[in-house]
Scaffold this active site. Structure first.
Site, mmCIF file in Angstrom:
data_model
loop_
_atom_site.group_PDB
_atom_site.id
_atom_site.type_symbol
_atom_site.label_atom_id
_atom_site.label_comp_id
_atom_site.label_asym_id
_atom_site.label_seq_id
_atom_site.Cartn_x
_atom_site.Cartn_y
_atom_site.Cartn_z
ATOM 1 N N THR A 87 28.392 50.778 41.486
ATOM 2 C CA THR A 87 27.702 50.418 42.491
ATOM 3 C C THR A 87 27.552 49.331 41.952
ATOM 4 O OG1 THR A 87 25.466 50.463 43.169
ATOM 5 C CG2 THR A 87 25.869 51.779 40.961
ATOM 6 N N ASP A 88 27.465 48.263 42.552
ATOM 7 C CA ASP A 88 26.703 46.843 42.952
ATOM 8 C C ASP A 88 25.381 46.377 42.434
ATOM 9 O OD1 ASP A 88 25.180 47.503 44.858
ATOM 10 O OD2 ASP A 88 25.386 46.406 46.112
ATOM 11 N N GLU A 89 24.354 48.046 42.434
ATOM 12 C CA GLU A 89 23.726 47.916 41.331
ATOM 13 C C GLU A 89 23.311 47.356 39.587
ATOM 14 O OE1 GLU A 89 20.413 50.703 42.380
ATOM 15 O OE2 GLU A 89 20.850 50.451 44.357
ATOM 16 N N TYR A 111 18.429 54.398 37.125
ATOM 17 C CA TYR A 111 19.951 54.556 37.805
ATOM 18 C C TYR A 111 20.923 53.032 37.321
ATOM 19 C CZ TYR A 111 23.057 54.641 41.396
ATOM 20 O OH TYR A 111 24.160 54.204 41.861
ATOM 21 N N LYS A 161 24.295 53.973 35.544
ATOM 22 C CA LYS A 161 25.628 54.234 35.867
ATOM 23 C C LYS A 161 26.360 52.869 34.825
ATOM 24 C CE LYS A 161 27.203 55.090 39.079
ATOM 25 N NZ LYS A 161 28.004 56.640 39.686
#
Ligand code: NAD
Ligand code: TDX
Length: 340
Positions: A124-126, A149, A153
């Site tokens: 994810t970009d997060e 989260y 990741k």
């Protein structure tokens, strides 16, 4: 090819399976999914009878089960399985570490032992953290995750890259911006807003509503993952994004307008702790090296998504009532593991 898709009963995984069976008619897909609250086999109802598709209920952290599945001859693993909701990670971080970190590490270990020739980790970009008013994330942006989260990741990404460096494993990573489209669980902003608006219920907006996300239609992401799976270079990370940045409030006002509802349903509520201010993905690498670009404008994607939720009210009614969780028992458990 024979693919092991993990987390295929979730939002992106199920759209990916439908995309792959449509575009690669001779491929076989095994879907390994634990069926947490986010897993919904009704997403894949249309392929229930397909000879090219099998479902196995199980945990990616179960090395024995994963090994048995890989012994059936798996060419590639695409790992979507994850706890994916930031708000839940604030309430219960341990589940995120178990699946997103330990689960991924188990999958990597078994894939290494069984010499699987491709391993695509869906990220994810997060993991890049939060941006100010300008700039975009590239694949070389430092990782700076801010929620349990995104930290889980980022850990999985680093393990995957370490397995590439240390064991020469054929690992590839995709980092995608916010997906939207059919079959998204109505806890995420867009499906929550659309389904609430259909029911004339309030739409909660965190904080000042000015946090910015970068939106991509889920089938465009599926196409990009397909491209990375077949043409990507081992050990590389590919950012996937469509370039449609929007503040949450402006996005929701657009949805309200498209649905002919009243803005009075928009309700500002207490902000999410550690709420990242802005994400923006630079997808130049996948565009320039693999020739991918997104097809769906935000306007068309939103209209398609609203139409889908309108036409599939039974799907989300069954989620809101909890009925969807019975689908496995009613349709699968009596048949046993279809892969064997
Ligand atoms: P989702 O929550 O809709 O689906 C996750 C699926 O994984 C569910 O079917 C669930 O049952 C399954 N699962 C959870 N734990 C498992 C375990 N231990 N073993 C096997 N299966 C398990 O998530 P999503 O939105 O489809 O996201 C899929 C992947 O894409 C995730 O890895 C997520 O981090 C990533 N991602 C999502 C977005 C997005 O906007 N939704 C954006 C970027 C990246
Ligand atoms: O009720 C809400 N009100 C609100 O204002 C919800 C659920 C969210 N929000 C805000 C928080 C975010 O700024 O909307 C934005 C989007 O929120 P989510 O839908 O929860 O997504 P986000 O936190 O951005 O994370 C999503 O994109 C990246 C996915 O859930 C992740 O799995 C993915 O990695």
């Amino acid at each position: 090819m024979k693919l092991l898709v993990t987390g295929g009963a979730g939002f992106i995984g199920s759209n990916f399976i439908l995309y792959m069976l449509e575009h690669h008619k001779d491929y076989d897909i095994i879907n390994l999914d634990k069926l947490t609250y986010a897993g919904n086999l009704e997403n894949l109802k249309s392929i229930d009878g397909s000879t090219h598709y099998s479902f196995i209920r199980g945990d990616i952290a179960d090395a024995k089960l994963v090994g048995d599945i890989m012994d059936t001859g798996i060419d590639a693993v695409i790992n979507f399985a994850a706890e994916s909701h930031v708000d839940r990670s604030i309430l219960e971080p341990a589940a995120f570490v178990k699946t997103n970190v330990l689960g991924t590490q188990t999958l990597l270990d078994v894939a290494k032992e069984k010499h699987v020739s491709r391993f695509v980790q869906i990220s994810t970009d997060e993991v890049y953290g939060s941006l100010g008013a300008t700039g975009r994330f590239t694949e070389t942006t430092c990782l700076h995750p801010n929620s349990p989260y995104s930290a889980s990741k980022a850990s999985a990404d680093m393990l995957a890259l370490a397995y590439h460096e240390t064991f020469n494993m054929p690992v590839l990573i995709t980092r995608t911006s916010n997906n939207y489209g059919p079959y998204q669980f109505p806890e995420k902003l867009l499906p929550l807003a659309i389904t609430n608006l259909f029911e004339n219920k309030p739409v909660p907006i965190y904080g000042d509503g000015l946090n910015v996300r970068d939106w991509i239609y889920v089938m465009d992401n599926a196409e990009a993952i397909d491209r990375v799976l077949h043409k990507g270079k081992e050990g590389e990370v590919y950012n996937i994004g469509a370039g449609y940045e929007s503040s949450n409030i402006s996005l929701i006002k657009t949805v309200v307008k498209l649905m002919n509802k009243s803005e009075s349903l928009i309700t500002y509520i207490k902000d999410r702790p550690g709420h990242d201010r802005r994400y923006a993905i630079d997808p130049s690498k996948i565009m320039n090296t693999l020739g991918w670009s997104s097809r769906t404008s935000l306007d068309i994607g939103l209209k398609t998504t609203i139409d889908w939720y309108e036409g599939n009210r039974a799907w989300w009614d069954r989620i809101k009532s909890g009925e969807y969780m019975k689908y496995y028992e009613q349709n699968y458990s009596s048949k046993g593991l279809k892969a064997y």
